[in-house]
Design a protein around this motif. Sequence first.
Motif, short mmCIF file in Angstrom:
data_model
loop_
_atom_site.label_atom_id
_atom_site.label_comp_id
_atom_site.label_asym_id
_atom_site.label_seq_id
_atom_site.Cartn_x
_atom_site.Cartn_y
_atom_site.Cartn_z
N ILE A 34 30.59 0.62 -46.82
CA ILE A 34 30.71 -0.58 -48.13
C ILE A 34 32.09 -1.50 -46.79
N LEU A 36 34.13 -3.72 -45.77
CA LEU A 36 35.43 -4.88 -46.66
C LEU A 36 35.90 -5.74 -45.00
N LYS A 69 31.24 -11.41 -42.42
CA LYS A 69 29.87 -10.87 -43.13
C LYS A 69 28.52 -11.37 -41.37
N ARG A 84 27.12 -3.08 -47.67
CA ARG A 84 27.38 -3.68 -48.43
C ARG A 84 28.56 -4.62 -48.25
N PHE A 85 28.55 -5.24 -48.06
CA PHE A 85 29.74 -7.10 -47.57
C PHE A 85 30.22 -7.04 -48.28
N ARG A 86 32.02 -6.20 -48.85
CA ARG A 86 32.33 -6.85 -49.53
C ARG A 86 33.91 -8.01 -49.08
N SER A 87 34.19 -8.64 -49.93
CA SER A 87 35.83 -9.33 -49.71
C SER A 87 36.71 -8.64 -50.81
N ALA A 88 38.07 -9.12 -49.76
CA ALA A 88 39.05 -9.31 -51.26
C ALA A 88 40.34 -9.85 -50.82
N VAL A 99 40.38 -0.36 -52.86
CA VAL A 99 39.14 0.19 -52.57
C VAL A 99 38.74 0.85 -52.34
N GLU A 103 36.17 2.36 -55.57
CA GLU A 103 34.75 2.83 -54.48
C GLU A 103 34.38 4.46 -54.24
#
Length: 142
Positions: A34, A36, A69, A84-88, A99, A103
């Motif tokens: 992941i 992030l 990304k 998997r790309f995730r932003s917060a 996170v 996760e």
Amino acid sequence: MKTILLATDGSQGAIQAGDMVIQFLDAFPDASVIALHVTPPAYATAGIGIGFVAELPEDDLKKVVNNVKQRVEQQFAGYESRVRFRSAFGPPAVTICQVADQEAVDLIVLGSHGYGVVDRLLLGSVSSSVVHRSHVPTLVVK
């Protein structure tokens, strides 16, 4: 090792951390990543001792996140099915740890220096904060 959280801001330190994660992906064929990106609130000072939080305009925020990304996608070309790309949005160290818990990751990997020299001087190093705050093993890459 099943899940690795790569905290990235697109900086050279984050790219080096990503290179280390690629080594883990090669060593652990079932592992996934992941990636992030945490957008921190922008802190500004309106005078001595008076501070306020200013947010980036939404269009600028989208550009920053999309740029990070794209860097992740370039760096992990050939590993797309495992990344998997995730932003917060929030305080980076706190958000990274939250996170990681959500996760259920096995490892957090991040660079020792990212963007934000002023933040580091005022707020302390994100990597140091994650190491002290996290319940998950954390690897800081120099």
